[in-house]
Write a protein that holds these residues in place. Structure first.
Motif, PDB file in Angstrom:
ATOM      1  N   TRP A  15      17.390  38.269  51.417  1.00 38.79           N
ATOM      2  CA  TRP A  15      18.288  39.419  51.576  1.00 38.79           C
ATOM      3  C   TRP A  15      18.025  40.475  50.505  1.00 38.79           C
ATOM      4  O   TRP A  15      18.058  41.674  50.789  1.00 38.79           O
ATOM      5  N   SER A  16      17.777  40.025  49.276  1.00 39.13           N
ATOM      6  CA  SER A  16      17.515  40.977  48.190  1.00 39.13           C
ATOM      7  C   SER A  16      16.238  41.759  48.450  1.00 39.13           C
ATOM      8  O   SER A  16      16.186  42.975  48.232  1.00 39.13           O
ATOM      9  N   PHE A  17      15.193  41.069  48.915  1.00 36.05           N
ATOM     10  CA  PHE A  17      13.949  41.754  49.262  1.00 36.05           C
ATOM     11  C   PHE A  17      14.184  42.748  50.404  1.00 36.05           C
ATOM     12  O   PHE A  17      13.622  43.853  50.408  1.00 36.05           O
ATOM     13  N   PHE A  18      14.985  42.350  51.378  1.00 30.98           N
ATOM     14  CA  PHE A  18      15.257  43.217  52.528  1.00 30.98           C
ATOM     15  C   PHE A  18      15.911  44.525  52.070  1.00 30.98           C
ATOM     16  O   PHE A  18      15.494  45.620  52.474  1.00 30.98           O
ATOM     17  N   TYR A  19      16.928  44.397  51.213  1.00 29.50           N
ATOM     18  CA  TYR A  19      17.596  45.604  50.706  1.00 29.50           C
ATOM     19  C   TYR A  19      16.680  46.370  49.748  1.00 29.50           C
ATOM     20  O   TYR A  19      16.729  47.608  49.701  1.00 29.50           O
ATOM     21  N   PHE A  20      15.854  45.660  48.995  1.00 27.03           N
ATOM     22  CA  PHE A  20      14.929  46.308  48.060  1.00 27.03           C
ATOM     23  C   PHE A  20      13.941  47.193  48.809  1.00 27.03           C
ATOM     24  O   PHE A  20      13.732  48.357  48.448  1.00 27.03           O
ATOM     25  N   PHE A  21      13.328  46.658  49.858  1.00 24.59           N
ATOM     26  CA  PHE A  21      12.362  47.430  50.632  1.00 24.59           C
ATOM     27  C   PHE A  21      13.025  48.620  51.326  1.00 24.59           C
ATOM     28  O   PHE A  21      12.412  49.690  51.457  1.00 24.59           O
ATOM     29  N   ASN A  22      14.264  48.431  51.773  1.00 28.85           N
ATOM     30  CA  ASN A  22      14.958  49.514  52.470  1.00 28.85           C
ATOM     31  C   ASN A  22      15.606  50.523  51.531  1.00 28.85           C
ATOM     32  O   ASN A  22      16.251  51.470  51.996  1.00 28.85           O
ATOM     33  N   SER A  23      15.434  50.302  50.231  1.00 28.89           N
ATOM     34  CA  SER A  23      15.975  51.261  49.263  1.00 28.89           C
ATOM     35  C   SER A  23      15.031  52.428  49.012  1.00 28.89           C
ATOM     36  O   SER A  23      15.426  53.407  48.372  1.00 28.89           O
ATOM     37  N   PHE A  24      13.794  52.316  49.508  1.00 27.28           N
ATOM     38  CA  PHE A  24      12.814  53.391  49.292  1.00 27.28           C
ATOM     39  C   PHE A  24      12.958  54.459  50.367  1.00 27.28           C
ATOM     40  O   PHE A  24      12.020  54.760  51.118  1.00 27.28           O
ATOM     41  N   HIS A  25      14.147  55.032  50.442  1.00 28.94           N
ATOM     42  CA  HIS A  25      14.435  56.137  51.359  1.00 28.94           C
ATOM     43  C   HIS A  25      15.231  57.188  50.607  1.00 28.94           C
ATOM     44  O   HIS A  25      16.006  56.863  49.697  1.00 28.94           O
ATOM     45  N   SER A  26      15.035  58.416  50.970  1.00 29.21           N
ATOM     46  CA  SER A  26      15.813  59.483  50.334  1.00 29.21           C
ATOM     47  C   SER A  26      17.293  59.330  50.643  1.00 29.21           C
ATOM     48  O   SER A  26      18.146  59.647  49.809  1.00 29.21           O
ATOM     49  N   GLN A  27      17.600  58.826  51.840  1.00 30.69           N
ATOM     50  CA  GLN A  27      18.974  58.474  52.198  1.00 30.69           C
ATOM     51  C   GLN A  27      19.021  56.980  52.510  1.00 30.69           C
ATOM     52  O   GLN A  27      18.318  56.498  53.391  1.00 30.69           O
ATOM     53  N   LEU A  28      19.821  56.253  51.765  1.00 35.24           N
ATOM     54  CA  LEU A  28      19.895  54.807  51.947  1.00 35.24           C
ATOM     55  C   LEU A  28      20.352  54.483  53.361  1.00 35.24           C
ATOM     56  O   LEU A  28      21.307  55.081  53.867  1.00 35.24           O
ATOM     57  N   PRO A  29      19.686  53.557  54.044  1.00 31.31           N
ATOM     58  CA  PRO A  29      19.965  53.304  55.467  1.00 31.31           C
ATOM     59  C   PRO A  29      21.359  52.772  55.751  1.00 31.31           C
ATOM     60  O   PRO A  29      21.838  52.916  56.874  1.00 31.31           O
ATOM     61  N   TRP A  30      22.023  52.159  54.759  1.00 32.92           N
ATOM     62  CA  TRP A  30      23.372  51.635  55.018  1.00 32.92           C
ATOM     63  C   TRP A  30      24.454  52.694  54.844  1.00 32.92           C
ATOM     64  O   TRP A  30      25.635  52.373  54.895  1.00 32.92           O
ATOM     65  N   THR A  31      24.048  53.941  54.660  1.00 27.60           N
ATOM     66  CA  THR A  31      25.031  55.022  54.587  1.00 27.60           C
ATOM     67  C   THR A  31      25.177  55.762  55.913  1.00 27.60           C
ATOM     68  O   THR A  31      25.922  56.733  55.996  1.00 27.60           O
TER      69      THR A  31
END
Length: 304
Positions: A15-31
């Protein structure tokens, strides 16, 4: 016990890796609401309503956990999480491939780097608006709770869990100590024990200040009391991901935070896997002399 803990930490690492990889966005995907890439939590509820009420919780259950509508439905296999699971086990294997020799060297880096990230999060957390509210909750004593046996039970469980007592890992690591005549006086069990205990308590205090300062910030944003916000796994993957998305430079702090969780899970896995491998090897070595540690873990050290 270590086997069960290893399963827990490997899932946390995924789960941590999943959120880590998805943090490389100008807008975080969970927003934001991504309906096309989401599952339906409950077919009886409107998908738009679920997402708009809490986008972070929606992302957690639909994209990370991929929860099905009921316990009787297993759901499909996520290729993303499966690849991350494979990546996690490969990293762990490479770190323990030579047993305590390789994992010890990795720990020197990961533990120090973990403290660097923790202090960065600490300074950022205490500088946030409302951090004082969370710290007041942390340091304000409630003397009546001392009469509650459940509080002492939770405190004892935390100490046992954080120090690794009764899990076998402490005994396993202690078995690698050389006798005094070989160590030339460099080994001091009493000194090392005190260092571990004091470092554990100090780290818990620093982490507590970091967590509660961000809780206070989140409380100020949502106008909820810090004690009413979240606990358990949702604290890291729902509350913190939501709080991080509200900070200036959100993607950077999100990358830093989930990288810290990855190192936490990785360091914990070292003790779990070394204990499991050592137990299996010691049990088989006396009966089956052909069994070598490379067969079990790839370790190549002579003394196990």
């Amino acid at each position: 016990v270590c086997f069960c803990r290893a399963l827990y930490y490997i899932v946390t690492m995924v789960w941590s890796f999943f959120y880590f990889f998805n943090s490389f966005h100008s807008q975080l995907p969970w927003t934001k609401c991504d309906y096309a890439a989401s599952l339906v939590l409950n077919s009886s509820r409107n998908l738009t309503e679920i997402c708009e009420n809490d986008t972070t919780q929606f992302y957690w259950y639909n994209r990370a956990v991929r929860a099905s509508s009921s316990i009787s439905e297993s759901g499909d296999v996520s290729w993303q999480l499966s690849l991350i699971l494979l990546l996690s086990w490969i990293i762990i294997y490479l770190c323990i491939v030579k047993g305590i020799q390789s994992s010890g060297k990795v720990l020197y880096f990961s533990a120090l780097f973990l403290y660097i990230i923790l202090f960065a999060m600490l300074f950022r957390g205490v500088s946030l608006e409302g951090a004082g509210d969370g710290l007041a909750l942390l340091f304000t004593p409630h003397w009546k709770l001392l009469y509650d046996p459940h509080v002492w039970l939770v405190a004892a469980a935390q100490i046992y869990y954080s120090t690794g007592l009764a899990f076998g890992s402490i005994i396993m690591f202690a078995s690698y100590y050389e006798p005094p005549e070989k160590s030339k006086g460099h080994v001091n069990l009493l000194r090392d024990t005190l260092i571990v205990v004091l470092a554990n308590s100090a780290t818990s205090l620093i982490a507590g200040i970091t967590v509660f300062s961000i809780l206070g910030y989140k409380s100020r944003q949502t106008r909820l009391h810090p004690s009413q916000i979240a606990s358990g796994p949702s604290l890291a993957f729902i509350l913190f991901s939501d709080a991080l998305s509200l900070m200036p430079g959100a993607p950077f702090w999100s990358v830093v935070f989930f990288l810290m969780l990855i190192f936490l899970a990785l360091d914990s896995q070292f003790g779990n896997m070394e204990t499991i491998i050592t137990d299996i090897y010691d049990a088989l070595e006396s009966k089956y002399t052909w069994v070598k540690k490379p067969i079990i873990s790839g370790a190549r050290e002579k003394n196990g």
